[in-house]
Design a protein around this motif. Structure first.
Motif, PDB file in Angstrom:
ATOM      1  N   LEU A  20       0.833  -1.198   0.000  1.00  0.00           N
ATOM      2  CA  LEU A  20       0.000   0.000   0.000  1.00  0.00           C
ATOM      3  C   LEU A  20       0.872   1.255   0.000  1.00  0.00           C
ATOM      4  N   THR A 124      -4.341  -8.134  -2.648  1.00  0.00           N
ATOM      5  CA  THR A 124      -5.566  -7.786  -1.926  1.00  0.00           C
ATOM      6  C   THR A 124      -6.613  -8.888  -2.075  1.00  0.00           C
ATOM      7  N   TYR A 198      -4.408   7.673  -0.009  1.00  0.00           N
ATOM      8  CA  TYR A 198      -4.493   6.376   0.657  1.00  0.00           C
ATOM      9  C   TYR A 198      -5.931   5.990   0.988  1.00  0.00           C
ATOM     10  N   TYR A 201      -6.945   4.271  -2.149  1.00  0.00           N
ATOM     11  CA  TYR A 201      -6.317   2.959  -2.294  1.00  0.00           C
ATOM     12  C   TYR A 201      -6.820   1.958  -1.251  1.00  0.00           C
ATOM     13  N   LEU A 202      -7.158   2.429  -0.071  1.00  0.00           N
ATOM     14  CA  LEU A 202      -7.784   1.543   0.921  1.00  0.00           C
ATOM     15  C   LEU A 202      -9.147   1.073   0.428  1.00  0.00           C
ATOM     16  N   MET A 205      -8.566  -1.560  -2.111  1.00  0.00           N
ATOM     17  CA  MET A 205      -8.286  -2.800  -1.385  1.00  0.00           C
ATOM     18  C   MET A 205      -9.587  -3.427  -0.890  1.00  0.00           C
TER      19      MET A 205
END
Length: 228
Positions: A20, A124, A198, A201-202, A205
């Motif tokens: 990440l 992921t 982030y 991107y979280l 995921m």
């Protein structure tokens, strides 16, 4: 929980967080990116040493639909990580500069781009396939009871909302373009907020954890119905 199991979880969490972090390499600089990448390489090796029994059992036992899915994702993740490592060493200007590797830079850049985006999604998805097991470990450790149906439905709804946001983030960040090498370089916004980056991107995921977890769940239910 056994010490080896704890080490496995720590290694897997560290790899996930490291991957990440790496996706936002333009926010931290080349030096941090290379050193974290080298750390991921070591964690990757340790992960396979700790899970050596998976390799010895690869050609044993019956392959159900879930096992085929898990094995496919595991092998594709392995391929992506190897591609990342090889291209990372070639492109390195700091950590592996002493190797003095010359040439094939254009190929290495394209390989690094594809392997990083595929590797992130596959890692992921790998996590999503083991999500139920991870939740079970957390419940055992905390001695918590399984949630009732209303809580389960609420969790599923929350997962679906995160997945929807993650898909939107993928579109906005041109994931498909980079996955299939439809661009020579990744567009980078060096001024963007780390928090928002982030968060996106979280959510991505969360999308693939959600999809992989429920795909495995659906395949298991189909198998149960066939056996009835």
């Amino acid at each position: 929980m056994k010490p080896k199991q704890i080490v496995k979880i720590v290694v897997d969490v560290a790899m996930t967080l490291g991957m990440l972090f790496q996706m936002g390499y333009h926010l931290w600089g080349d030096t941090a990116h290379e050193w974290v990448g080298a750390g991921l390489f070591l964690l990757f090796l340790l992960h396979h040493i700790l899970n050596w029994r998976w390799w010895t059992g690869l050609f044993k036992g019956k392959y159900t639909a879930v096992r085929i899915l898990q094995t496919t994702i595991n092998l594709l993740t392995l391929a992506a990580m190897l591609g990342l490592m090889v291209s990372g060493v070639i492109l390195s200007s700091k950590v592996f500069a002493f190797l003095q590797i010359r040439g094939h830079m254009a190929f290495a850049r394209r390989l690094h781009m594809a392997a990083s985006y595929w590797g992130f999604l596959l890692m992921t998805a790998h996590l999503g396939l083991h999500w139920g097991m991870l939740l079970g470990m957390v419940r055992k450790t905390g001695k918590t009871k399984l949630p009732g149906k209303p809580a389960s439905h609420l969790t599923a709804l929350l997962g679906a909302l995160i997945a929807a946001y993650g898909m939107t983030a993928m579109v906005n960040r041109n994931f498909v373009t980079y996955l299939f090498l439809q661009a020579e370089f990744v567009f980078l916004d060096f001024s963007e907020s780390k928090m928002l980056f982030y968060l996106d991107y979280l959510a991505i995921m969360g999308t693939f954890i959600f999809l992989a977890h429920f795909a495995a769940k659906l395949l298991r239910k189909c198998k149960e119905r066939k056996t009835l």
